[in-house]
Scaffold this motif. Structure first.
Motif, PDB file in Angstrom:
ATOM      1  N   VAL A  43      14.609  50.215 -12.074  1.00 46.55           N
ATOM      2  CA  VAL A  43      13.758  49.517 -11.203  1.00 46.55           C
ATOM      3  C   VAL A  43      14.466  48.469 -10.492  1.00 46.55           C
ATOM      4  CG1 VAL A  43      11.585  48.244 -10.904  1.00 46.55           C
ATOM      5  CG2 VAL A  43      11.604  50.487 -12.098  1.00 46.55           C
ATOM      6  N   GLU A  44      15.106  47.746 -11.456  1.00 48.94           N
ATOM      7  CA  GLU A  44      15.905  46.346 -11.089  1.00 48.94           C
ATOM      8  C   GLU A  44      17.318  46.686 -10.212  1.00 48.94           C
ATOM      9  OE1 GLU A  44      16.950  43.661 -14.219  1.00 48.94           O
ATOM     10  OE2 GLU A  44      14.922  43.151 -14.656  1.00 48.94           O
ATOM     11  N   THR A  45      17.703  47.896 -10.324  1.00 47.82           N
ATOM     12  CA  THR A  45      18.774  48.363  -9.807  1.00 47.82           C
ATOM     13  C   THR A  45      18.438  48.689  -8.376  1.00 47.82           C
ATOM     14  OG1 THR A  45      19.807  49.453 -11.467  1.00 47.82           O
ATOM     15  CG2 THR A  45      20.700  50.164  -9.385  1.00 47.82           C
ATOM     16  N   TRP A  46      17.337  49.620  -8.202  1.00 47.69           N
ATOM     17  CA  TRP A  46      16.783  49.717  -6.725  1.00 47.69           C
ATOM     18  C   TRP A  46      16.361  48.625  -6.338  1.00 47.69           C
ATOM     19  CZ3 TRP A  46      18.026  53.764  -4.037  1.00 47.69           C
ATOM     20  CH2 TRP A  46      18.210  54.948  -4.672  1.00 47.69           C
ATOM     21  N   ASN A  47      15.774  47.658  -6.956  1.00 52.63           N
ATOM     22  CA  ASN A  47      15.226  46.395  -6.193  1.00 52.63           C
ATOM     23  C   ASN A  47      16.389  45.663  -5.939  1.00 52.63           C
ATOM     24  OD1 ASN A  47      13.542  43.995  -5.696  1.00 52.63           O
ATOM     25  ND2 ASN A  47      14.561  43.061  -7.745  1.00 52.63           N
ATOM     26  N   GLU A  48      17.474  45.484  -6.569  1.00 51.64           N
ATOM     27  CA  GLU A  48      18.858  44.749  -6.256  1.00 51.64           C
ATOM     28  C   GLU A  48      19.303  45.510  -4.852  1.00 51.64           C
ATOM     29  OE1 GLU A  48      20.833  44.122  -9.535  1.00 51.64           O
ATOM     30  OE2 GLU A  48      19.687  42.628 -10.377  1.00 51.64           O
ATOM     31  N   THR A  49      19.061  46.655  -4.853  1.00 53.26           N
ATOM     32  CA  THR A  49      20.008  47.340  -3.712  1.00 53.26           C
ATOM     33  C   THR A  49      19.272  47.612  -2.666  1.00 53.26           C
ATOM     34  OG1 THR A  49      21.053  48.886  -5.530  1.00 53.26           O
ATOM     35  CG2 THR A  49      21.178  49.532  -3.249  1.00 53.26           C
ATOM     36  N   ILE A  50      17.986  47.711  -2.442  1.00 49.76           N
ATOM     37  CA  ILE A  50      17.126  47.588  -1.255  1.00 49.76           C
ATOM     38  C   ILE A  50      16.397  46.357  -0.978  1.00 49.76           C
ATOM     39  CG2 ILE A  50      15.040  48.812  -0.310  1.00 49.76           C
ATOM     40  CD1 ILE A  50      16.039  51.294  -2.000  1.00 49.76           C
ATOM     41  N   ASP A  52      16.466  43.021  -2.255  1.00 51.07           N
ATOM     42  CA  ASP A  52      17.292  41.910  -1.981  1.00 51.07           C
ATOM     43  C   ASP A  52      18.184  41.978  -0.771  1.00 51.07           C
ATOM     44  OD1 ASP A  52      16.028  40.974  -4.343  1.00 51.07           O
ATOM     45  OD2 ASP A  52      17.605  41.065  -5.707  1.00 51.07           O
ATOM     46  N   PRO A  53      18.764  42.955  -0.556  1.00 52.66           N
ATOM     47  CA  PRO A  53      19.450  42.934   0.856  1.00 52.66           C
ATOM     48  C   PRO A  53      18.603  42.593   1.862  1.00 52.66           C
ATOM     49  CG  PRO A  53      20.430  44.652  -0.222  1.00 52.66           C
ATOM     50  CD  PRO A  53      19.272  44.097  -1.147  1.00 52.66           C
ATOM     51  N   TYR A  88      24.384  36.834   1.386  1.00 52.00           N
ATOM     52  CA  TYR A  88      23.668  37.443   0.228  1.00 52.00           C
ATOM     53  C   TYR A  88      23.182  38.895   0.470  1.00 52.00           C
ATOM     54  CZ  TYR A  88      19.620  37.498  -2.863  1.00 52.00           C
ATOM     55  OH  TYR A  88      18.785  37.936  -4.182  1.00 52.00           O
ATOM     56  N   ALA A  89      23.009  39.529   1.492  1.00 48.00           N
ATOM     57  CA  ALA A  89      22.751  40.912   1.640  1.00 48.00           C
ATOM     58  C   ALA A  89      23.709  41.866   1.364  1.00 48.00           C
ATOM     59  CB  ALA A  89      22.179  41.163   3.268  1.00 48.00           C
ATOM     60  N   LEU A  90      24.843  41.377   1.432  1.00 50.68           N
ATOM     61  CA  LEU A  90      26.098  42.264   1.085  1.00 50.68           C
ATOM     62  C   LEU A  90      26.351  42.039  -0.364  1.00 50.68           C
ATOM     63  CD1 LEU A  90      28.437  44.105   1.879  1.00 50.68           C
ATOM     64  CD2 LEU A  90      29.752  42.272   2.261  1.00 50.68           C
ATOM     65  N   ALA A  91      26.286  40.974  -0.847  1.00 49.47           N
ATOM     66  CA  ALA A  91      26.503  40.805  -2.196  1.00 49.47           C
ATOM     67  C   ALA A  91      25.496  41.443  -3.169  1.00 49.47           C
ATOM     68  CB  ALA A  91      26.601  39.414  -2.675  1.00 49.47           C
ATOM     69  N   SER A  92      24.148  41.278  -2.736  1.00 45.16           N
ATOM     70  CA  SER A  92      23.164  42.057  -3.716  1.00 45.16           C
ATOM     71  C   SER A  92      23.157  43.501  -3.335  1.00 45.16           C
ATOM     72  CB  SER A  92      21.767  41.151  -3.251  1.00 45.16           C
ATOM     73  OG  SER A  92      21.398  41.395  -1.802  1.00 45.16           O
ATOM     74  N   ALA A  93      23.489  43.813  -2.233  1.00 44.62           N
ATOM     75  CA  ALA A  93      23.331  45.382  -2.068  1.00 44.62           C
ATOM     76  C   ALA A  93      24.446  46.033  -2.766  1.00 44.62           C
ATOM     77  CB  ALA A  93      23.659  45.782  -0.744  1.00 44.62           C
ATOM     78  N   THR A  94      25.449  45.278  -3.284  1.00 42.42           N
ATOM     79  CA  THR A  94      26.751  46.024  -3.939  1.00 42.42           C
ATOM     80  C   THR A  94      26.773  45.722  -5.490  1.00 42.42           C
ATOM     81  OG1 THR A  94      28.056  44.378  -3.059  1.00 42.42           O
ATOM     82  CG2 THR A  94      27.847  46.406  -1.831  1.00 42.42           C
ATOM     83  N   ILE A  95      25.833  44.589  -5.795  1.00 45.54           N
ATOM     84  CA  ILE A  95      25.874  44.081  -7.046  1.00 45.54           C
ATOM     85  C   ILE A  95      25.755  45.139  -8.253  1.00 45.54           C
ATOM     86  CG2 ILE A  95      23.640  43.421  -7.537  1.00 45.54           C
ATOM     87  CD1 ILE A  95      25.008  40.769  -8.598  1.00 45.54           C
ATOM     88  N   ALA A  96      24.983  46.152  -8.035  1.00 48.65           N
ATOM     89  CA  ALA A  96      24.835  47.296  -8.950  1.00 48.65           C
ATOM     90  C   ALA A  96      25.968  48.181  -9.242  1.00 48.65           C
ATOM     91  CB  ALA A  96      23.437  48.048  -8.828  1.00 48.65           C
TER      92      ALA A  96
END
Length: 173
Positions: A43-50, A52-53, A88-96
């Motif tokens: 859930v956190e991975t999808w949250n950070e990938t979708i 947050d960006p 922020y969008a780029l960094a959070s989309a790729t952090i996982a």
């Protein structure tokens, strides 16, 4: 601008709910330490990938729309929100998936600077409700900024002397 604000507000609420999930991240710590990927992890991975960006892109869009219309900042300040939101969008989309863009989170701090500068630049708004309007329109503009401080000519000096006189009379008994 109203449509942009409405859409960004919905995204911000969803992102806030998504970020609240981080409070529960410790619940899955044992499983992650053992190499398992828990449901909360996914859930956190999808949250950070979708989500947050989307929030970062929403802030960038709000900065551009607000800066161009001069309702939230100006064309100069929009650069702060645009760069911060995109970073922020780029960094959070790729952090996982990779650490390559993690340094962009530092650049994303421009969002906070943009928000403060844009809000400080906002002109004061006029009252929109009759109650608020009556409170502001009853005072002349020359006195509106002055604090309502009692003066000797308003009768306080006699009231104070009466109170002091009563207190002195009570104390002398």
């Amino acid at each position: 601008m109203a449509t942009v604000t409405g859409v960004v507000s919905v995204i911000a609420v969803v992102a806030t709910i998504g970020m609240t999930l981080h409070l529960f991240a410790a619940l899955g710590a044992d499983g992650i330490a053992d190499g398992e990927k828990t449901a909360l992890y996914h859930v956190e991975t999808w949250n950070e990938t979708i989500v947050d960006p989307l929030w970062g892109l929403g802030i960038a869009t709000l900065a551009v729309a607000g800066g161009l219309t001069r309702t939230l900042g100006n064309p100069i300040t929009l650069a702060l929100g645009l760069v911060g939101g995109l970073a922020y969008a780029l960094a959070s989309a790729t952090i996982a998936f990779t650490d390559r863009f993690d340094a962009l989170f530092l650049l994303a701090s421009l969002i906070g600077i943009w928000a403060v500068v844009a809000c400080v630049m906002m002109p004061p708004r006029k009252a929109s409700s009759p109650v608020a309007a009556s409170a502001t329109t009853s005072t002349p503009s020359s006195e509106a900024s002055r604090a309502d401080i009692p003066r000797r000519t308003t009768g306080w000096s006699s009231a104070m002397s009466t109170r002091i006189g009563r207190a002195a009379a009570v104390m002398s008994r």
